[in-house]
Design a protein around this motif. Structure first.
Motif, PDB file in Angstrom:
ATOM      1  N   GLY A 139       0.785  -1.235   0.000  1.00 57.76           N
ATOM      2  CA  GLY A 139       0.000   0.000   0.000  1.00 57.76           C
ATOM      3  C   GLY A 139       0.811   1.275   0.000  1.00 57.76           C
ATOM      4  N   GLN A 140       2.113   1.174  -0.262  1.00 55.69           N
ATOM      5  CA  GLN A 140       2.946   2.367  -0.325  1.00 55.69           C
ATOM      6  C   GLN A 140       2.588   3.197  -1.559  1.00 55.69           C
ATOM      7  N   THR A 141       2.338   4.479  -1.362  1.00 52.77           N
ATOM      8  CA  THR A 141       2.085   5.383  -2.476  1.00 52.77           C
ATOM      9  C   THR A 141       3.392   5.623  -3.215  1.00 52.77           C
ATOM     10  N   MET A 142       3.383   5.449  -4.544  1.00 51.21           N
ATOM     11  CA  MET A 142       4.617   5.501  -5.312  1.00 51.21           C
ATOM     12  C   MET A 142       4.414   6.245  -6.623  1.00 51.21           C
ATOM     13  N   LEU A 143       5.380   7.105  -6.954  1.00 54.47           N
ATOM     14  CA  LEU A 143       5.456   7.749  -8.255  1.00 54.47           C
ATOM     15  C   LEU A 143       6.774   7.283  -8.865  1.00 54.47           C
TER      16      LEU A 143
END
Length: 259
Positions: A199-203
């Motif tokens: 669930g880590q937000t990643m760009l």
């Protein structure tokens, strides 16, 4: 829920060269957004603006409700001090093409450095967090090693552990496998895939198209400093709508068949 990261009408110039020309992008909590495009399309510059490593001339970047790199004073946007931006960067982790590890420090010390000196955690607590993350990226047996004793893939996994140990709200990845030998790329992508599942937000800026298709929730194609196409990977990679994206994807041997 409102997006965790919001980029609004971002413009960035280097002299007379406009590298970003009105980029707007939302990233939701827990979402993996992949940025694709040729070199010079503005992807890395966009990440560096998000992490306040580059100044920009127009637009706004928000992390949650907080304006990044700027504050509004008397109706004007004023650049934050370095100490204020350092606090913001602690909530936006970034992993670069080069590993940027301190060569004179052990793996454990590289990961604990920011926890102790930026987040002011007690050394024992910082080491516990660092060991936990190093175990998660498969390097529990390398805590006392120095960077020169590690492979490129291992060094990049240390860099990832160092960034995520600070529990950032958003993780930025800038072509983190581009400097690796082909046989080492998979071990780094596996760590990133594990972060995505958690669930880590990643760009993510990447040319690893199979990874992009399998892991990203959205794909954003940039060209000439603008967003040309964006959407789910099954649409953007399989049914590109513009000749610019079709030409870009034709460079890759992978054939994207409809799912």
């Amino acid at each position: 829920m409102p997006p965790i990261l919001r980029i609004v009408d971002l413009h960035k110039r280097f002299g007379t060269l406009e590298v970003l020309r009105g980029v707007s992008l939302d990233v939701d909590q827990g979402q993996v957004v992949a940025l694709i495009g040729a070199s010079g399309s503005g992807k890395t510059t966009l990440l560096r603006c998000v992490n306040a490593l580059e100044d920009y001339q127009q637009g706004r970047i928000y992390l949650g409700e907080e304006l990044i790199g700027r504050q509004e004073t008397g109706g004007r946007l004023v650049r934050l001090s370095e100490s204020q931006m350092a606090r913001q960067r602690a909530e936006i982790g970034m992993v670069f093409q080069s590993y940027n590890l301190f060569p004179h420090m052990t793996v454990l010390d590289n990961v604990t450095l920011g926890l102790v000196h930026v987040q002011r955690k007690p050394r024992a607590v910082a080491e516990q967090i660092a060991r936990s993350w190093l175990e998660r990226v498969g390097l529990a047996d390398k805590v006392d090693s120095y960077p020169f004793e590690l492979s490129g893939g291992q060094q990049q996994r240390v860099a990832i552990a160092r960034a995520v140990a600070a529990q950032p709200k958003v993780m930025l990845f800038d072509e983190v496998t581009s400097a690796l030998d082909p046989e080492l790329i998979g071990e780094v992508l596996a760590v990133m895939q594990d972060l995505a599942r958690s669930g880590q937000t990643m760009l993510v800026v990447s040319h690893e198209m199979m990874f992009v298709r399998e892991v990203a929730h959205r794909v954003v194609f940039m060209d000439g400093g603008v967003i040309v196409e964006e959407g789910p990977p099954g649409e953007v990679l399989v049914r590109p709508q513009t000749q610019r994206l079709q030409a870009f994807l034709s460079r890759f041997r992978v054939v994207f068949a409809p799912a």
